[in-house]
Design an enzyme around this catalytic site. Structure first.
Site, PDB file in Angstrom:
ATOM      1  N   ASP A  65      -1.094 -47.288   5.280  1.00  0.00           N
ATOM      2  CA  ASP A  65      -1.197 -46.810   3.905  1.00  0.00           C
ATOM      3  C   ASP A  65      -0.856 -45.319   3.822  1.00  0.00           C
ATOM      4  O   ASP A  65      -0.754 -44.628   4.829  1.00  0.00           O
ATOM      5  CB  ASP A  65      -2.622 -47.054   3.400  1.00  0.00           C
ATOM      6  CG  ASP A  65      -2.695 -47.154   1.885  1.00  0.00           C
ATOM      7  OD1 ASP A  65      -1.673 -46.894   1.222  1.00  0.00           O
ATOM      8  OD2 ASP A  65      -3.772 -47.492   1.367  1.00  0.00           O
ATOM      9  N   ASP A  88      -0.521 -49.347  -5.956  1.00  0.00           N
ATOM     10  CA  ASP A  88      -1.698 -49.336  -6.827  1.00  0.00           C
ATOM     11  C   ASP A  88      -1.277 -49.512  -8.279  1.00  0.00           C
ATOM     12  O   ASP A  88      -1.221 -48.562  -9.072  1.00  0.00           O
ATOM     13  CB  ASP A  88      -2.465 -48.022  -6.641  1.00  0.00           C
ATOM     14  CG  ASP A  88      -3.004 -47.882  -5.226  1.00  0.00           C
ATOM     15  OD1 ASP A  88      -3.039 -48.886  -4.502  1.00  0.00           O
ATOM     16  OD2 ASP A  88      -3.379 -46.760  -4.845  1.00  0.00           O
ATOM     17  N   GLU A 104       3.910 -42.011   1.893  1.00  0.00           N
ATOM     18  CA  GLU A 104       4.997 -41.559   1.032  1.00  0.00           C
ATOM     19  C   GLU A 104       4.967 -40.044   0.805  1.00  0.00           C
ATOM     20  O   GLU A 104       4.967 -39.563  -0.312  1.00  0.00           O
ATOM     21  CB  GLU A 104       4.967 -42.292  -0.317  1.00  0.00           C
ATOM     22  CG  GLU A 104       3.798 -42.006  -1.225  1.00  0.00           C
ATOM     23  CD  GLU A 104       2.530 -42.746  -0.872  1.00  0.00           C
ATOM     24  OE1 GLU A 104       1.520 -42.479  -1.497  1.00  0.00           O
ATOM     25  OE2 GLU A 104       2.553 -43.587   0.030  1.00  0.00           O
TER      26      GLU A 104
END
Length: 665
Positions: free
Chosen positions: A382, A452, A385
């Site tokens: 996770d 998300d 980015e």
């Protein structure tokens, strides 16, 4: 003009300061590069797979040169204008320029616009723009995952950058019969305009793209996979149902959920421990206070036939036990200016430098000791980015700052950290769940989820386009948070309807994963480590009311029964790069209506899915592609293809049709 030459089966052009190369790169394909540097940069970026040495047909004339590789031909003028054709001499791509170098050319103009524009940046790089003439009738697909509802990307303006819920994978499939890879990991944008298509890289040293010609979308997709790689073979357990929420706070809570699934006789393949099961970011281990016996937990799960996935973050807290050592060894990214902090969530943190092979090995060894060696084989990578970055390849340095030379490659190298580590341990079927990816990430076992996203029907519609375009961009493993991530009260009837429709759709995604940050939130258990993080409300299939539960049970059983069929789809993805879910035109390219349909898709070659993506919708219009017979999965009614029908879509089912008598159970 002596501007053309041939070297090693490559047609080369030099005019003024620009050097341009056109070379065969796989069957029916070219790699095209240009630079104004003294030497052509050597990085292959996404084009890492070995390709055969093809001898093309090259012809040099006084005012132009041409090169042919199978079904594709490139012609370049003595002034540098490049046009690419298929085997029928139809134009696939034509550079857009306007100047007066050739007063007899049809592009002669006083506008003075370059097709390949290298605009110098202080420090030695260029802001690059690549312009092509746009065919307004062309349809464009692929490019990764964007939070918008359009499957056909013609007319869109897309940022080439990684963000939470956005994955830039710059491979496009054209209805004109070509595939195009923008082989440049720099942050930028592409505008598929009606008059001009413009690709931009905000900071780069080279123009680099790959183009292939094909007679069908499948041929194009397989050619792309041959030069960028394919996914590993997905293991059997991963084809079932994945249970997740934000966030299981303790070992007992997670085990009780797993036990309840087994008690109810519900199929479950994977259960997930989300973030902050660790003491501090960068510790990469279980917090013993809340996860006191991971070995026993993992063993009990395996006895129940459930694999455990754990969330891994690339961030390292200044207070972490590993921070000082990683800083001393140069394993952390650096900022161009200011203090070295990338995120401040639950502590001041900085990412480890996934572009540095030594840093990747360091992180893997920590994960190996504390996770892999305990029996955990599935990783959720996770927070991958980091935006706006520049990379110094001479010193393995990754900077956060104002330049953007290779900002899109971090997610791929993050996945490579764990892929290489597990490969070294002899594991073949490797899965890394990520929220971002770039071209070629698939070969590192990248399973991309759509981030998300909001819990709404409009967001659900966005996921339909995102998943289909992600598959066409060469990432066949894709999933979405069933029910959406943000918001959603399990006791709200409106959310229960959304959850059911999303669950039905999720059954026919490459991976079926229930996740979300449900309301009302649960208060933190303490003030340190993972205890300081809130948790969402319950998010198991029995959490949304009895009606929803019965429907979820039905689709859990269906997913389990489809495993033999899904195995076939995963084998095709592994062997040829075939998308698991794809638009209708992929399997029916000669049916013109299939190029117009954006709210249905094929789940493999024999299952047509028509999701319900609006509240209160209880009927659906369906187009059945011509040339096949179609059976309504629920009613068993048989229809001939090539017609539009209306079918019932009660809450308990979405329209699903099987092709030519294919059985799913």
């Amino acid at each position: 003009m002596d501007v053309f030459r041939t070297e090693n089966n490559c047609l080369k052009f030099h005019y003024d300061a620009e050097e341009l190369w056109i070379q065969p790169w796989g069957a029916n394909s070219f790699r095209i590069r240009a630079t104004k540097l003294a030497e052509m940069p050597k990085e292959n970026w996404a084009l890492e797979m070995p390709v055969e040495d093809i001898v093309p047909k090259i012809q040099i004339e006084e005012k132009r040169a041409s090169i042919i590789n199978g079904k594709i031909k490139a012609v370049i003028s003595s002034y540098g204008k490049l046009t690419i054709y298929n085997s029928k001499d139809e134009i696939l791509l034509d550079e857009y320029l306007r100047n007066r170098l050739d007063v007899f050319a049809d592009y002669c103009s006083a506008l003075d616009i370059e097709a390949r524009e290298f605009k110098p940046i202080l420090g030695g790089d260029y802001h690059l723009s690549m312009r092509f003439v746009s065919n307004p009738e062309e349809k464009i697909y692929g490019m990764g995952q964007y939070q918008q509802p359009y499957l056909n990307l013609k007319g869109t303006d897309l940022e080439l950058a990684q963000r939470n819920s956005q994955a830039s994978v710059p491979f496009a499939v054209s209805s004109l019969g070509y595939g195009f890879l923008w082989n440049n990991p720099g942050v930028g944008r592409v505008m598929f305009g009606k008059n001009i298509t413009t690709w931009e890289a905000y900071s780069t040293k080279v123009l680099d793209y790959w183009i292939t010609a094909g007679d069908s979308p499948a041929e194009i997709e397989e050619a792309y996979a041959s030069v960028t790689g394919t996914v590993p073979m997905m293991p059997d357990y991963a084809m079932g149902f994945w249970q997740c929420k934000l966030r299981y706070q303790t070992q007992d809570e997670l085990l009780n959920v797993a036990r309840e699934y087994k008690k109810r006789g519900l199929p479950i393949s994977v259960i997930v421990i989300d973030y902050f099961h660790w003491p501090l970011q960068g510790d990469w281990k279980f917090d013993e206070k809340y996860w006191p016996d991971p070995d026993a937990m993992i063993q009990e799960l395996k006895e129940m036939g459930i694999e455990l996935m754990v969330s891994i973050w690339p961030t390292v807290d200044y207070r972490s036990e590993n921070f000082q050592e990683m800083k001393e060894k140069g394993y952390l990214i650096r900022t161009d200016r200011g203090f070295r902090i990338v995120m401040d969530f639950q502590g001041n943190t900085v990412h480890y430098d996934a572009t540095n092979p030594a840093a990747r090995e360091y992180v893997w060894q920590k994960a190996k000791k504390n996770y892999y060696d305990k029996g955990i084989k599935v990783f959720w990578l996770d927070e991958a980015e980091p935006e706006y970055s520049v990379y110094d390849f001479d010193n393995y340095r990754y900077h956060m700052g104002s330049n953007v030379q290779v900002g899109n490659i971090y997610p791929a190298l993050y996945a490579k950290t764990f892929f290489d580590g597990m490969k070294a341990e002899g594991q073949e079927n490797i899965i890394n769940l990520l929220r971002c990816a770039w071209a070629g990430s698939q070969k590192y076992g990248a399973l991309v989820w759509s981030g998300d996203i909001h819990s709404s029907f409009s967001s659900l519609r966005n996921q339909l386009a995102a998943g289909l375009n992600m598959g066409l961009a060469g990432i066949p493993w894709w999933t979405t948070d069933i029910g959406g991530f943000h918001g959603g009260d399990p006791k709200d009837p409106k959310f229960q309807e959304l959850l059911v429709r999303w669950f039905e759709y999720g059954t026919f995604c490459p991976v079926m994963r229930l996740h979300g940050y449900r309301e009302p939130l649960k208060e933190p258990m303490g003030k340190e480590g993972g205890a300081a993080c809130v948790s969402g409300a319950d998010n198991e299939v029995w959490s949304f009311g009895e009606e929803a539960y019965e429907i979820c049970k039905k689709y859990l059983a269906l997913r389990e029964s489809m495993k033999p069929y899904i195995t076939e789809l995963m084998e095709a993805a592994h062997e040829k790069g075939t998308p698991v879910m794809r638009p209708l035109f992929y399997d029916f390219p000669k049916d013109s209506k299939c190029w117009e349909i954006e709210d249905q898709y094929m789940f493999g070659p024999d299952v047509l899915v028509a999701p319900v993506t609006y509240a209160d919708m209880r009927k659906r219009t369906i187009y059945l592609p011509e040339g096949s017979q179609w059976t309504n999965f629920d009613t068993e009614e048989i229809y001939e293809g090539g017609q539009v029908i209306e079918v019932d879509a009660p809450l308990s089912q979405i329209p699903v049709f099987t092709r030519n008598g294919r059985k799913l159970k």
